[in-house]
Design a protein around this motif. Sequence first.
Motif, PDB file in Angstrom:
ATOM      1  N   TYR A 203       0.865  -1.180   0.000  1.00 52.71           N
ATOM      2  CA  TYR A 203       0.000   0.000   0.000  1.00 52.71           C
ATOM      3  C   TYR A 203       0.902   1.230   0.000  1.00 52.71           C
ATOM      4  CZ  TYR A 203      -3.324  -3.436   1.948  1.00 52.71           C
ATOM      5  OH  TYR A 203      -4.104  -4.539   2.177  1.00 52.71           O
ATOM      6  N   PRO A 204       0.700   2.183  -0.905  1.00 49.72           N
ATOM      7  CA  PRO A 204       1.603   3.337  -0.969  1.00 49.72           C
ATOM      8  C   PRO A 204       1.480   4.307   0.193  1.00 49.72           C
ATOM      9  CG  PRO A 204      -0.182   3.574  -2.556  1.00 49.72           C
ATOM     10  CD  PRO A 204      -0.298   2.197  -1.997  1.00 49.72           C
ATOM     11  N   ASP A 205       0.308   4.336   0.865  1.00 45.70           N
ATOM     12  CA  ASP A 205       0.120   5.299   1.949  1.00 45.70           C
ATOM     13  C   ASP A 205      -1.090   4.909   2.792  1.00 45.70           C
ATOM     14  OD1 ASP A 205      -2.120   6.012   0.356  1.00 45.70           O
ATOM     15  OD2 ASP A 205      -0.985   7.602  -0.638  1.00 45.70           O
ATOM     16  N   ASP A 206      -1.381   5.736   3.826  1.00 43.42           N
ATOM     17  CA  ASP A 206      -2.516   5.465   4.712  1.00 43.42           C
ATOM     18  C   ASP A 206      -3.831   5.393   3.941  1.00 43.42           C
ATOM     19  OD1 ASP A 206      -0.615   5.701   6.671  1.00 43.42           O
ATOM     20  OD2 ASP A 206      -1.473   7.491   7.616  1.00 43.42           O
ATOM     21  N   ARG A 207      -3.990   6.289   3.013  1.00 42.42           N
ATOM     22  CA  ARG A 207      -5.253   6.366   2.275  1.00 42.42           C
ATOM     23  C   ARG A 207      -5.521   5.073   1.519  1.00 42.42           C
ATOM     24  NH1 ARG A 207      -7.052  11.454  -1.584  1.00 42.42           N
ATOM     25  NH2 ARG A 207      -9.140  10.695  -2.100  1.00 42.42           N
ATOM     26  N   ALA A 208      -4.496   4.551   0.854  1.00 44.95           N
ATOM     27  CA  ALA A 208      -4.657   3.306   0.110  1.00 44.95           C
ATOM     28  C   ALA A 208      -4.941   2.143   1.056  1.00 44.95           C
ATOM     29  CB  ALA A 208      -3.409   3.029  -0.718  1.00 44.95           C
ATOM     30  N   LEU A 209      -4.271   2.138   2.203  1.00 45.26           N
ATOM     31  CA  LEU A 209      -4.483   1.076   3.183  1.00 45.26           C
ATOM     32  C   LEU A 209      -5.934   1.040   3.642  1.00 45.26           C
ATOM     33  CD1 LEU A 209      -2.913  -0.978   5.151  1.00 45.26           C
ATOM     34  CD2 LEU A 209      -3.076   0.879   6.808  1.00 45.26           C
ATOM     35  N   LEU A 210      -6.497   2.203   3.907  1.00 41.93           N
ATOM     36  CA  LEU A 210      -7.849   2.286   4.441  1.00 41.93           C
ATOM     37  C   LEU A 210      -8.927   2.166   3.370  1.00 41.93           C
ATOM     38  CD1 LEU A 210      -7.050   5.160   6.922  1.00 41.93           C
ATOM     39  CD2 LEU A 210      -7.748   2.852   7.583  1.00 41.93           C
ATOM     40  N   ALA A 211      -8.608   2.552   2.132  1.00 47.81           N
ATOM     41  CA  ALA A 211      -9.618   2.526   1.067  1.00 47.81           C
ATOM     42  C   ALA A 211     -10.141   1.115   0.836  1.00 47.81           C
ATOM     43  CB  ALA A 211      -9.042   3.104  -0.218  1.00 47.81           C
ATOM     44  N   GLY A 212      -9.231   0.145   0.764  1.00 50.06           N
ATOM     45  CA  GLY A 212      -9.656  -1.231   0.561  1.00 50.06           C
ATOM     46  C   GLY A 212     -10.486  -1.738   1.725  1.00 50.06           C
ATOM     47  N   LEU A 213     -10.111  -1.338   2.930  1.00 51.65           N
ATOM     48  CA  LEU A 213     -10.845  -1.766   4.113  1.00 51.65           C
ATOM     49  C   LEU A 213     -12.266  -1.212   4.115  1.00 51.65           C
ATOM     50  CD1 LEU A 213     -10.941  -3.087   6.915  1.00 51.65           C
ATOM     51  CD2 LEU A 213     -10.072  -0.941   7.843  1.00 51.65           C
ATOM     52  N   TYR A 214     -12.405   0.079   3.835  1.00 52.90           N
ATOM     53  CA  TYR A 214     -13.735   0.694   3.843  1.00 52.90           C
ATOM     54  C   TYR A 214     -14.639   0.108   2.761  1.00 52.90           C
ATOM     55  CZ  TYR A 214     -11.677   4.342   6.830  1.00 52.90           C
ATOM     56  OH  TYR A 214     -11.049   5.031   7.849  1.00 52.90           O
ATOM     57  N   ALA A 215     -14.035  -0.392   1.671  1.00 54.33           N
ATOM     58  CA  ALA A 215     -14.828  -0.975   0.587  1.00 54.33           C
ATOM     59  C   ALA A 215     -15.252  -2.400   0.889  1.00 54.33           C
ATOM     60  CB  ALA A 215     -14.035  -0.937  -0.719  1.00 54.33           C
ATOM     61  N   ALA A 216     -14.578  -3.041   1.851  1.00 54.98           N
ATOM     62  CA  ALA A 216     -14.875  -4.438   2.184  1.00 54.98           C
ATOM     63  C   ALA A 216     -16.024  -4.522   3.175  1.00 54.98           C
ATOM     64  CB  ALA A 216     -13.635  -5.103   2.771  1.00 54.98           C
ATOM     65  N   GLU A 217     -16.735  -5.647   3.126  1.00 55.19           N
ATOM     66  CA  GLU A 217     -17.887  -5.833   4.017  1.00 55.19           C
ATOM     67  C   GLU A 217     -17.472  -5.769   5.479  1.00 55.19           C
ATOM     68  OE1 GLU A 217     -20.763  -7.892   6.509  1.00 55.19           O
ATOM     69  OE2 GLU A 217     -18.793  -8.693   5.997  1.00 55.19           O
ATOM     70  N   VAL A 218     -16.317  -6.338   5.819  1.00 53.79           N
ATOM     71  CA  VAL A 218     -15.866  -6.331   7.207  1.00 53.79           C
ATOM     72  C   VAL A 218     -15.565  -4.908   7.670  1.00 53.79           C
ATOM     73  CG1 VAL A 218     -13.413  -6.717   6.641  1.00 53.79           C
ATOM     74  CG2 VAL A 218     -14.312  -7.469   8.841  1.00 53.79           C
ATOM     75  N   GLY A 219     -15.034  -4.083   6.778  1.00 53.14           N
ATOM     76  CA  GLY A 219     -14.761  -2.697   7.119  1.00 53.14           C
ATOM     77  C   GLY A 219     -16.031  -1.895   7.316  1.00 53.14           C
ATOM     78  N   ARG A 220     -17.029  -2.148   6.480  1.00 56.89           N
ATOM     79  CA  ARG A 220     -18.305  -1.443   6.618  1.00 56.89           C
ATOM     80  C   ARG A 220     -18.973  -1.795   7.943  1.00 56.89           C
ATOM     81  NH1 ARG A 220     -18.585  -2.859   1.063  1.00 56.89           N
ATOM     82  NH2 ARG A 220     -19.990  -4.583   1.498  1.00 56.89           N
ATOM     83  N   ARG A 221     -18.869  -3.077   8.331  1.00 56.51           N
ATOM     84  CA  ARG A 221     -19.433  -3.485   9.617  1.00 56.51           C
ATOM     85  C   ARG A 221     -18.726  -2.782  10.776  1.00 56.51           C
ATOM     86  NH1 ARG A 221     -18.680  -9.040   8.626  1.00 56.51           N
ATOM     87  NH2 ARG A 221     -17.730  -9.209  10.683  1.00 56.51           N
ATOM     88  N   ALA A 222     -17.413  -2.714  10.709  1.00 53.35           N
ATOM     89  CA  ALA A 222     -16.651  -2.076  11.779  1.00 53.35           C
ATOM     90  C   ALA A 222     -17.002  -0.596  11.897  1.00 53.35           C
ATOM     91  CB  ALA A 222     -15.156  -2.250  11.521  1.00 53.35           C
ATOM     92  N   VAL A 223     -17.135   0.083  10.771  1.00 52.44           N
ATOM     93  CA  VAL A 223     -17.483   1.508  10.782  1.00 52.44           C
ATOM     94  C   VAL A 223     -18.870   1.707  11.375  1.00 52.44           C
ATOM     95  CG1 VAL A 223     -18.026   3.485   9.297  1.00 52.44           C
ATOM     96  CG2 VAL A 223     -15.951   2.141   8.893  1.00 52.44           C
ATOM     97  N   ALA A 224     -19.809   0.824  11.031  1.00 52.24           N
ATOM     98  CA  ALA A 224     -21.171   0.944  11.570  1.00 52.24           C
ATOM     99  C   ALA A 224     -21.178   0.777  13.079  1.00 52.24           C
ATOM    100  CB  ALA A 224     -22.072  -0.096  10.906  1.00 52.24           C
ATOM    101  N   VAL A 225     -20.438  -0.213  13.576  1.00 54.43           N
ATOM    102  CA  VAL A 225     -20.384  -0.447  15.023  1.00 54.43           C
ATOM    103  C   VAL A 225     -19.681   0.699  15.734  1.00 54.43           C
ATOM    104  CG1 VAL A 225     -19.411  -1.939  16.824  1.00 54.43           C
ATOM    105  CG2 VAL A 225     -20.501  -2.954  14.819  1.00 54.43           C
ATOM    106  N   ALA A 226     -18.609   1.219  15.115  1.00 58.37           N
ATOM    107  CA  ALA A 226     -17.824   2.290  15.734  1.00 58.37           C
ATOM    108  C   ALA A 226     -18.530   3.636  15.676  1.00 58.37           C
ATOM    109  CB  ALA A 226     -16.468   2.392  15.048  1.00 58.37           C
ATOM    110  N   GLY A 227     -19.546   3.756  14.830  1.00 59.54           N
ATOM    111  CA  GLY A 227     -20.253   5.027  14.695  1.00 59.54           C
ATOM    112  C   GLY A 227     -19.550   6.013  13.793  1.00 59.54           C
ATOM    113  N   GLY A 228     -18.632   5.546  12.976  1.00 57.89           N
ATOM    114  CA  GLY A 228     -17.918   6.416  12.052  1.00 57.89           C
ATOM    115  C   GLY A 228     -16.557   5.845  11.716  1.00 57.89           C
ATOM    116  N   ARG A 229     -15.887   6.469  10.776  1.00 52.77           N
ATOM    117  CA  ARG A 229     -14.598   5.953  10.326  1.00 52.77           C
ATOM    118  C   ARG A 229     -13.439   6.305  11.249  1.00 52.77           C
ATOM    119  NH1 ARG A 229     -14.292   6.774   3.718  1.00 52.77           N
ATOM    120  NH2 ARG A 229     -15.903   5.210   3.185  1.00 52.77           N
ATOM    121  N   ALA A 230     -13.553   7.395  11.978  1.00 47.51           N
ATOM    122  CA  ALA A 230     -12.405   7.868  12.764  1.00 47.51           C
ATOM    123  C   ALA A 230     -11.869   6.820  13.746  1.00 47.51           C
ATOM    124  CB  ALA A 230     -12.754   9.160  13.486  1.00 47.51           C
ATOM    125  N   PRO A 231     -12.718   6.178  14.561  1.00 47.65           N
ATOM    126  CA  PRO A 231     -12.175   5.164  15.481  1.00 47.65           C
ATOM    127  C   PRO A 231     -11.544   3.979  14.755  1.00 47.65           C
ATOM    128  CG  PRO A 231     -14.406   5.814  16.129  1.00 47.65           C
ATOM    129  CD  PRO A 231     -14.167   6.373  14.757  1.00 47.65           C
TER     130      PRO A 231
END
Length: 263
Positions: A203-231
């Motif tokens: 991954y070239p940087d933080d943004r690339a690392l997180l982009a794939g995660l946010y696009a994945a089902e597991v990442g979407r679940r984590a964001v929903a539980v956390a109440g946002g992307r920041a945590p």
Amino acid sequence: MEPGPAGWGRPLYEWVLDALGTVSGGPLLDVGCGAGELCRLAVDRGMSVRGVDASPGVLAAAAQLVPEAELLTGALPSLPIPDRTAAAVTCVQVLMHVPNPVAALRELARVARPGAPVVVTVWGPVEQCAFGAFGRALAPFLSGPPRADGLPRAGGARGNGARGGRRTGEPPPLTAPGRLAKLAGLAGLASARVEDVRCPFDYPDDRALLAGLYAAEVGRRAVAVAGGRAPVRKAVLAGLAEYRTASGGYRLENTFRVLAARA
């Protein structure tokens, strides 16, 4: 979809296609074809291709990438494919997500022509897969400690708290010595051999690392539980700090275990 970088699977896909050998007299069936990357490579090698995936959304993307392929909606262990019609079968990074791997392998054997090559991949041993760091970072937002392959558990199941540990009564992981070949034999597949393939994720940087995660089902679940992307962002960047490179990117060394057998 797993939070790997764009193009992460190409070295693995090429290895899988090489393991098939010559495919003729019918289509290659890619089970869990996703957005069609392996299908595209297969068509470029001159193969006819049929892809199956449970998600109509990713099949729409596959249709754009591989207009030559026949694409069908379906999932293991009940594929919408007639008996003994595939000249070869591939199943990349799907088996560890099904509740009954033997039933899934039997289904792959059912749709393959007698003697046809069947190639299946799963994660390698957890200590050889830096990708598991995602699961450990996301565990607080999901359902407890990660599974034996290092990924977060689905549903409400909880583990024993060990890194890569398994719960009491849980079967051995697919990467346990001899396990994958044994299951292949139980499913009726022959001439099974198992090899490990190295495939780093860059991954070239933080943004690339997180982009794939946010696009994945597991990442979407984590964001929903956390109440946002920041945590989630904070936890993931902290959890993967040890893999940060001098250039500010990330390199995660991973091993994939590959089963090559015959129907």
